[in-house]
Design a protein around this motif. Structure first.
Motif, PDB file in Angstrom:
ATOM      1  N   TYR A 112      30.473  65.538  25.299  1.00 21.72           N
ATOM      2  CA  TYR A 112      29.763  65.923  24.074  1.00 21.72           C
ATOM      3  C   TYR A 112      29.129  67.311  24.204  1.00 21.72           C
ATOM      4  CZ  TYR A 112      30.510  61.242  22.322  1.00 21.72           C
ATOM      5  OH  TYR A 112      31.111  60.098  21.880  1.00 21.72           O
ATOM      6  N   MET A 113      29.457  68.032  25.278  1.00 21.29           N
ATOM      7  CA  MET A 113      28.953  69.408  25.381  1.00 21.29           C
ATOM      8  C   MET A 113      30.045  70.424  25.074  1.00 21.29           C
ATOM      9  SD  MET A 113      25.921  69.050  25.595  1.00 21.29           S
ATOM     10  CE  MET A 113      25.590  70.796  25.523  1.00 21.29           C
ATOM     11  N   PHE A 125      21.892  64.708  18.056  1.00 20.69           N
ATOM     12  CA  PHE A 125      21.024  64.777  19.244  1.00 20.69           C
ATOM     13  C   PHE A 125      19.978  63.666  19.177  1.00 20.69           C
ATOM     14  CE2 PHE A 125      17.578  66.930  21.841  1.00 20.69           C
ATOM     15  CZ  PHE A 125      18.268  66.806  23.048  1.00 20.69           C
ATOM     16  N   PHE A 138      26.381  63.934  28.118  1.00 20.16           N
ATOM     17  CA  PHE A 138      25.426  64.514  27.170  1.00 20.16           C
ATOM     18  C   PHE A 138      24.596  65.552  27.924  1.00 20.16           C
ATOM     19  CE2 PHE A 138      24.612  60.158  24.903  1.00 20.16           C
ATOM     20  CZ  PHE A 138      25.587  60.417  23.965  1.00 20.16           C
ATOM     21  N   HIS A 139      23.857  66.347  27.194  1.00 13.86           N
ATOM     22  CA  HIS A 139      22.861  67.237  27.808  1.00 13.86           C
ATOM     23  C   HIS A 139      21.488  66.731  27.358  1.00 13.86           C
ATOM     24  CE1 HIS A 139      20.746  70.761  29.112  1.00 13.86           C
ATOM     25  NE2 HIS A 139      21.836  71.426  29.373  1.00 13.86           N
ATOM     26  N   HIS A 178      21.308  70.099  22.005  1.00 12.45           N
ATOM     27  CA  HIS A 178      22.022  69.167  21.114  1.00 12.45           C
ATOM     28  C   HIS A 178      23.480  69.047  21.554  1.00 12.45           C
ATOM     29  CE1 HIS A 178      24.247  72.282  18.980  1.00 12.45           C
ATOM     30  NE2 HIS A 178      23.125  72.984  18.894  1.00 12.45           N
ATOM     31  N   TRP A 179      24.111  68.003  21.111  1.00  9.08           N
ATOM     32  CA  TRP A 179      25.491  67.718  21.506  1.00  9.08           C
ATOM     33  C   TRP A 179      26.439  68.212  20.421  1.00  9.08           C
ATOM     34  CZ3 TRP A 179      23.320  62.139  21.560  1.00  9.08           C
ATOM     35  CH2 TRP A 179      22.307  62.053  22.528  1.00  9.08           C
TER      36      TRP A 179
END
Ligand SMILES: Cc1ncc(COP(=O)(O)O)c(C=O)c1O
Length: 412
Positions: A66-67, A347, A376-377, A381-382
């Motif tokens: 998702y990044m 996010f 994810f981060h 936000h993704w």
């Protein structure tokens, strides 16, 4: 694929890199960093390969990504149509400076046709190039020095969020205003009448614009003789084909693009009014690799696919599914968090007021999801891309559920 927590190769590579790779060193030793290194032991650092919506780390663990290369991958990793356009260009000689390749005409033609009312485009290589170039052009056009900005606008001296090592003189002409607070903009114009060259801003990040906020910013800038410039690095070619200008029906004097424009190749552009872009003739704004056409071929292929396919609609549709399901889950598990963002940029914002507790929750949640195959981060936000399927989203939601259950267990 559920893969547990085998990161042996990752750890061995990190140990090797720490003393020779300054990037690795800073990632692991800079305590102020808000990156995911805080979750060392659960997070991958080195990818082996990536395809579609997935990436595989050097230990063979698979993740739903998702990044997406910080939002550059809009179609999916290693899209064969883009790769083949790039390979063809490389094989025909992609750096022939001081000559140009015809790809440059093709791409500027495409950009000026896809971006609302754009008259001219200038191609560069990174988002920071385009951001710095755009403010220089605004200064040339208005013969003014000062700039008002908002959001992340790159790492260059005038914009970096951590200006250690930047002489204070560089920043004295750059002011930040507050998103969705029109008074904060009014105040800056009042304090510096006839001195502001431009307002340079991202159209949004986590918070959405309230009412007519963006249009008001534009109007105030113009009333004061300043240009209105949109930083479309994240919104371009993902929020809509014509980016935030199309989505919000707003016309910028200039807009800057990169990321989704080329599905992962290093290229950026300043696009907009010809009378402003022509200011380039008065300055030196070129670089050795600006003419490299392999990235132009990537952008051309990517934009053609986005134009002909329903990729952006698909991103919105699976992104909306993700937001809805995640909201339900947060509600069901009473997690102190809010689900925010437009569907292409979902996010999860933890809102636990106690900072220590909040960081503990984040660490636990992101550890569990990473260990179960979702990348994810925690502090950025993704992104959703064209290769994410509804099945990927539902699998991700199941994995988030595990993370939320672990949070509840932790409270007992
Ligand atoms: C909104 C925005 N502007 C500018 C930049 C800078 O682009 P680059 O990192 O390619 O220099 C970024 C990068 O993340 C960005 O998100």
């Amino acid at each position: 694929m559920i893969h547990g927590n085998n990161l042996h190769q990752t750890e061995a590579m990190l140990r090797q890199a720490e003393s020779i790779d300054a990037w690795a060193w800073s990632e692991l030793n800079d305590t102020n960093r808000t990156n995911y290194s805080a979750i060392r032991g659960a997070y991958p650092f080195y990818a082996h390969h990536a395809k579609g919506a997935y990436l595989w780390d050097v230990d063979g663990n698979q993740y739903i990504d998702y990044m997406l290369g910080y939002g550059t991958i809009v179609l999916g990793h290693t899209d064969e149509r883009v790769t083949s356009a790039v390979c063809q260009e490389i094989q025909s000689g992609h750096l022939v400076s001081p000559l140009w390749k015809p790809q440059q005409i093709e791409l500027t033609k495409t950009l000026t046709s896809v971006i609302p009312k754009a008259e001219m485009a200038y191609l560069m290589k990174t988002g920071s190039d385009a951001a710095s170039g755009a403010i220089r052009l605004a200064r040339i056009k208005t013969r003014r020095d000062k700039v008002i900005r908002w959001g992340y606008n790159g790492w260059h001296d005038w914009a970096t969020p951590r200006p250690v090592g930047v002489p204070s003189g560089v920043r004295k002409d750059v002011f930040e205003f507050t998103y969705n607070d029109i008074d904060s903009l009014h105040k800056l114009f009042k304090s510096h009448p006839d001195d502001i060259a431009c307002v340079f801003m991202m159209p949004f990040e986590l918070e959405k614009p309230k009412d007519e906020f963006l249009h008001e910013v534009r109007e105030i800038a113009h009333k004061n003789g300043a240009l209105f410039i949109l930083d479309e690095m994240r919104s371009g070619f993902r929020l809509a084909l014509g980016g935030a200008q199309e989505f919000f029906n707003i016309q910028a004097d200039l807009a800057t693009y990169s990321k989704s424009m080329s599905n992962g190749y290093s290229i950026s552009a300043i696009v907009g009014r010809a009378d402003v872009l022509k200011g380039i003739s008065q300055t030196k704004m070129t670089a050795t690799y600006f003419g490299s056409s392999a990235e132009m071929a990537a952008a051309h292929a990517t934009i053609a696919i986005l134009k002909q396919s329903d990729t952006i609609e698909h991103i919105w549709s699976v992104g909306q599914l993700f937001l809805n399901e995640l909201k339900n889950l947060v509600h069901e598990h009473k997690v102190p968090a809010e689900v925010v963002g437009y569907p292409p940029y979902p996010f999860l914002q933890f809102v636990e007021p106690d900072a220590m507790k909040r960081e503990g929750m984040k660490r636990k949640f992101y550890t569990i999801v990473a260990q179960n195959g979702v990348f994810f981060h925690p502090n950025h936000h993704w992104y959703i891309c064209g290769a994410h399927t509804e099945a990927d989203i539902l699998r991700t939601i199941d994995i988030c559920r595990k993370g939320f259950i672990a949070l509840q267990d932790g409270e007992k």
